[in-house]
Design an enzyme around this catalytic site. Structure first.
Site, short mmCIF file in Angstrom:
data_model
loop_
_atom_site.label_atom_id
_atom_site.label_comp_id
_atom_site.label_asym_id
_atom_site.label_seq_id
_atom_site.Cartn_x
_atom_site.Cartn_y
_atom_site.Cartn_z
CD1 TRP A 325 0.80 -0.43 3.01
CD2 TRP A 325 -0.72 1.08 3.59
NE1 TRP A 325 1.10 -0.01 4.28
CE2 TRP A 325 0.18 0.92 4.67
CE3 TRP A 325 -1.78 1.99 3.73
CZ2 TRP A 325 0.07 1.63 5.86
CZ3 TRP A 325 -1.88 2.70 4.93
CH2 TRP A 325 -0.97 2.53 5.97
CG ASP A 326 4.84 0.78 1.49
OD1 ASP A 326 3.93 0.07 1.92
OD2 ASP A 326 5.99 0.76 1.96
CD GLU A 467 2.69 -4.70 9.14
OE1 GLU A 467 3.84 -4.88 9.57
OE2 GLU A 467 2.38 -4.81 7.94
CE LYS A 572 6.18 -2.09 11.66
NZ LYS A 572 6.04 -3.19 10.71
CD GLN A 573 2.78 0.91 10.10
OE1 GLN A 573 3.30 -0.16 10.36
NE2 GLN A 573 2.64 1.35 8.86
C1 BGC Z 1 4.81 -1.66 7.52
C2 BGC Z 1 3.80 -1.68 6.42
C3 BGC Z 1 4.49 -1.39 5.12
C4 BGC Z 1 5.62 -2.37 4.89
C5 BGC Z 1 6.41 -2.05 3.64
C6 BGC Z 1 5.90 -2.66 7.22
O1 BGC Z 1 6.90 -2.60 8.19
O2 BGC Z 1 4.23 -1.97 8.75
O3 BGC Z 1 2.81 -0.70 6.64
O4 BGC Z 1 3.58 -1.46 4.07
O5 BGC Z 1 6.51 -2.32 5.98
O6 BGC Z 1 6.99 -0.79 3.71
#
Ligand code: BGC
Length: 722
Positions: A325-326, A467, A572-573
């Site tokens: 999704w990035d 995540e 995490k984010q």
């Molecule tokens: C993140 C995801 C991301 C992926 C690729 C993961 O560590 O949690 O949101 O899409 O890395 O960058």
């Protein structure tokens, strides 16, 4: 003003992996890590290719690293002289990130005197199949020099080896023709050398390398120049890649290094004309931001119609070279506003992989399109059931990214809608986009759950952007994005032009409207905090530092069933904050601020996708000073040392395109305040204190604008032609 050059003086072998990313050069077709010519797979050399994958045995399917056409090293007085083994008297590497030119210069002090090797190289932005390197050797004594060079097919692989057959030819024009394991793709490289001084040219032998050498005795302090040209084609490019490579290597050698370099620089200049961002008053920010854009340019698939951008760009095989999704949520804005043609390709990739998404949905018992969490060609989901290795037991851990991050499909719909509203180009809808949108809506519709005693619809057992908390219910972000998907699908269905007449149109409109109305959307509690998911507020409330202090091993995974963060509020984010960044209109400023303050201190920023979303929302809340360090974190993800390199025992290092794209979003949409409210381009700047002036171009609805900001006043002018 900045000089567009990153120079690292002195040599430290601990930096080899990081510099490989930092000094990457690329042209969308291939990315060449910023490693030295004498390095081999031990130093993670990679000529990473876009869109060509291979799988061996039970290993992860990953992109192919091509044979390295920049390979070369020095032998002086019969002694091999190369880094890291032979310690250097002086050494620097430099990346010119305006033009993607990598230079290294090393002096070794030997028994009889000093010898210096300087090389400059690039992979052409003008012809993406081609790379050129100019090596200059000089010594302050009569050195007996042998320079060995060629194509190294003994490549670095994480889950390889990927070449079953490697045919090497070191006679005359050097070639390597390698064949991949799974699909028998040919990867062919040819190299031509030109030397204009008297020397002995000889064929050499090294396993899995096409190598030759030039030998000569140096005059004192005289420069000896060796120019090499390589060309690389695969069987995805043409029927006879070896012939194509040979022909191109020879033609390019005739054109000569300087001509190629000039064409390459012109191609880069064309890109910068629309994308450069000038910041007066803060060179560090200007450097970090444009360096981020450099990386986005290096990985843009301009040469192809159906490729997208991988989460680690073209910096290697980490993250399996897969598209996440990035691309849609973090990278796309940059291309929409500077090079909409590339944005369209990124979208086309998802349209072209719709069948894969439909199959995935079916596999889980859903309707419609459930896109791959880690998408490779044809939409194949490369995400494994066991994406993390436990540091203690060394066993693979069951993770649910692929099964439960259902927000992926909504990102694709969101991106299409954004592309159309910012470019005015709705042609993608007729080219399969409308069907894609409807299939994504069907997917969410089939995932909705309703309690018998309740009238609302829920999305249960999911993972949101954060995540660390797996298999939760009603993730605020996911539900909001699904609601948006229903809205857009209804709009598309209401317009016959896009899909033509089909039987269940009315029925689908009815279903999606009902879903749109009744899908549960998390609401702020009495303190104004929007719960990230059902039950979030009941979790243990500890600081990020406290959670970190509970780690027994620094490489331990924080999430999953037993992760240190899983049972706490530490995330995490950006999650709720990503929702607010996408839909600032949903709540008033007070609620936005309240959530920012609440979640920021509970966020590890363990993903490079996090800081930019917090920075964006901080800008929306007029908290520019809070936004600034987060912007810097995003813009320097590949510049600064110390990036996260491990998830459990899995190496995840590489470049961070989403962070680079996020930095662009913060600079342009956050600080410069570019927005498109009411279908109009508005610029409402809130520059950080140190940014005295800022100027850049953006494309909106096919018109190019120049934006100049000074004293937080914006001047926007239409530019005819550039
Ligand atoms: C993140 C995801 C991301 C992926 C690729 C993961 O560590 O949690 O949101 O899409 O890395 O960058």
């Amino acid at each position: 003003m900045i000089d567009w050059k990153l120079k690292d003086i002195s040599f430290n072998s601990d930096n080899i992996a990081w510099h490989g990313n930092k000094h990457l050069v690329g042209n969308g077709y291939m990315g060449v890590r910023g490693t030295l010519e004498e390095y081999t797979k031990e130093q993670l050399v990679a000529v990473n290719l876009a869109g060509i994958y291979d799988k061996v045995g039970d290993g992860w399917r990953e992109p192919v690293n091509a044979p390295n056409g920049f390979y070369g090293y020095l032998i002086v007085d019969d002694e091999v002289v190369k880094l890291p083994e032979s310690s250097a008297e002086e050494h620097y590497v430099e990346l010119d990130y305006r033009y993607g030119i990598f230079t290294r210069c090393t002096t070794w002090r030997l028994m009889r005197g000093n010898i210096t090797l300087k090389s400059t190289r690039f992979v052409s932005m003008d012809d993406v199949h081609v790379g050129a390197i100019k090596t200059e050797i000089s010594a302050d004594f009569h050195a007996d020099v042998k320079y060995v060079f060629g194509i190294d097919a003994d490549v670095w692989d994480i889950n390889g080896p990927h070449f079953d057959i490697i045919k090497v030819n070191s006679n005359g024009l050097m070639t390597v023709d390698a064949v991949t394991h799974e699909k028998n793709h040919n990867v062919s490289v040819a190299q031509k050398v030109t030397v204009e001084f008297p020397c002995e040219v000889k064929r050499e032998e090294e396993i899995n390398k096409a190598v030759a050498s030039v030998s000569f005795i140096t005059d004192l302090n005289k420069k000896y120049v060796i120019e090499r040209y390589f060309a690389l084609y695969t069987s995805l490019d043409c029927e006879n890649p070896l012939e194509a490579a040979k022909e191109a290597a020879v033609t390019k050698a005739i054109e000569g290094y300087d001509t190629l370099l000039e064409k390459h620089k012109n191609a880069w200049e064309n890109l910068w004309r629309r994308s450069e961002i000038i910041i007066e008053g803060d060179d560090k920010s200007m450097e970090a931001l444009n360096y981020s854009l450099y990386h986005l340019h290096c990985i843009a698939p301009r040469h192809a119609d159906n490729l997208s951008i991988a989460a680690r760009g073209l910096s290697g095989q980490t993250y399996k070279g897969a598209v996440f999704w990035d691309t849609e949520m973090f990278i796309l804005d940059f291309f929409i506003m500077t090079e909409p043609e590339v944005a369209k390709k990124l979208i086309k990739y998802r349209i072209d992989t719709l069948e894969g998404a439909k199959e995935k949905a079916k596999g889980y018992g859903y309707d419609g399109a459930f896109y791959a969490w880690e998408s490779q060609e044809n939409g194949f989901d490369a995400c494994s059931d066991y994406n993390v290795t436990d540091v203690f037991t060394k066993r693979p851990m069951r993770t649910y990214f692929k099964d439960k991050q259902i927000h992926i499909s909504s990102a694709i719909v969101y991106a299409m809608d954004k592309y159309i509203s910012l470019t005015g180009d709705d042609s993608i809808l007729k080219e399969g986009g409308a069907e894609t949108i409807v299939e994504c809506a069907k997917f969410y519709y089939s995932a909705l759950i309703k309690k018998v005693c309740d009238d609302r619809y829920e999305l249960r057992d999911v993972i949101g952007p954060d995540e660390y908390h797996e298999r939760i219910d009603n993730n605020g972000y996911t539900n909001r994005m699904a609601k948006n998907t229903f809205r857009i699908a209804i709009e598309v269905l209401e317009n016959e032009e896009y899909l033509g007449a089909f039987a269940d149109r009315e029925e689908l409109i009815g279903k999606f409207s009902d879903a749109f109305d009744k899908i549960f959307i998390q609401q702020p509690d009495s303190e104004g905090v929007i719960p990230q998911f059902d039950g979030y507020k009941e979790l243990e409330d500890v600081t990020v530092d406290e959670v970190r202090s509970r780690l027994i091993d620094p490489k331990e995974y924080w999430g999953g069933a037993y992760g240190v963060a899983s049972h706490t509020k530490v995330i995490k984010q950006a999650d709720v904050i990503t929702w607010l960044a996408m839909y600032p209109q949903d709540f008033d400023l007070e609620v936005m601020k309240q959530n920012w303050n609440y979640y920021e201190k509970r966020t590890e920023h363990g993903s490079s996708l996090s800081a930019c979303m917090y920075a964006l929302v901080a800008c929306m809340c007029n908290m520019t000073e809070e936004a600034f360090p987060l912007f810097t974190k995003s813009a320097t993800a590949d510049l600064a040392p110390g990036g996260k390199e491990w998830a459990g025992l899995v190496y995840i290092g590489g470049t961070h395109p989403a962070s680079a794209g996020g930095a662009y979003m913060v600079a342009v949409e956050g600080f410069a305040g570019v927005n498109f409210k009411n279908g109009k381009l508005n610029v409402e700047p809130k520059l950080p204190e140190s940014w005295k002036k800022m100027s850049f171009h953006i494309t909106y609805k096919n018109v190019l604008y120049r934006v100049e900001i000074s004293d937080n006043e914006a001047l926007v002018t239409e530019v005819d032609d550039m």
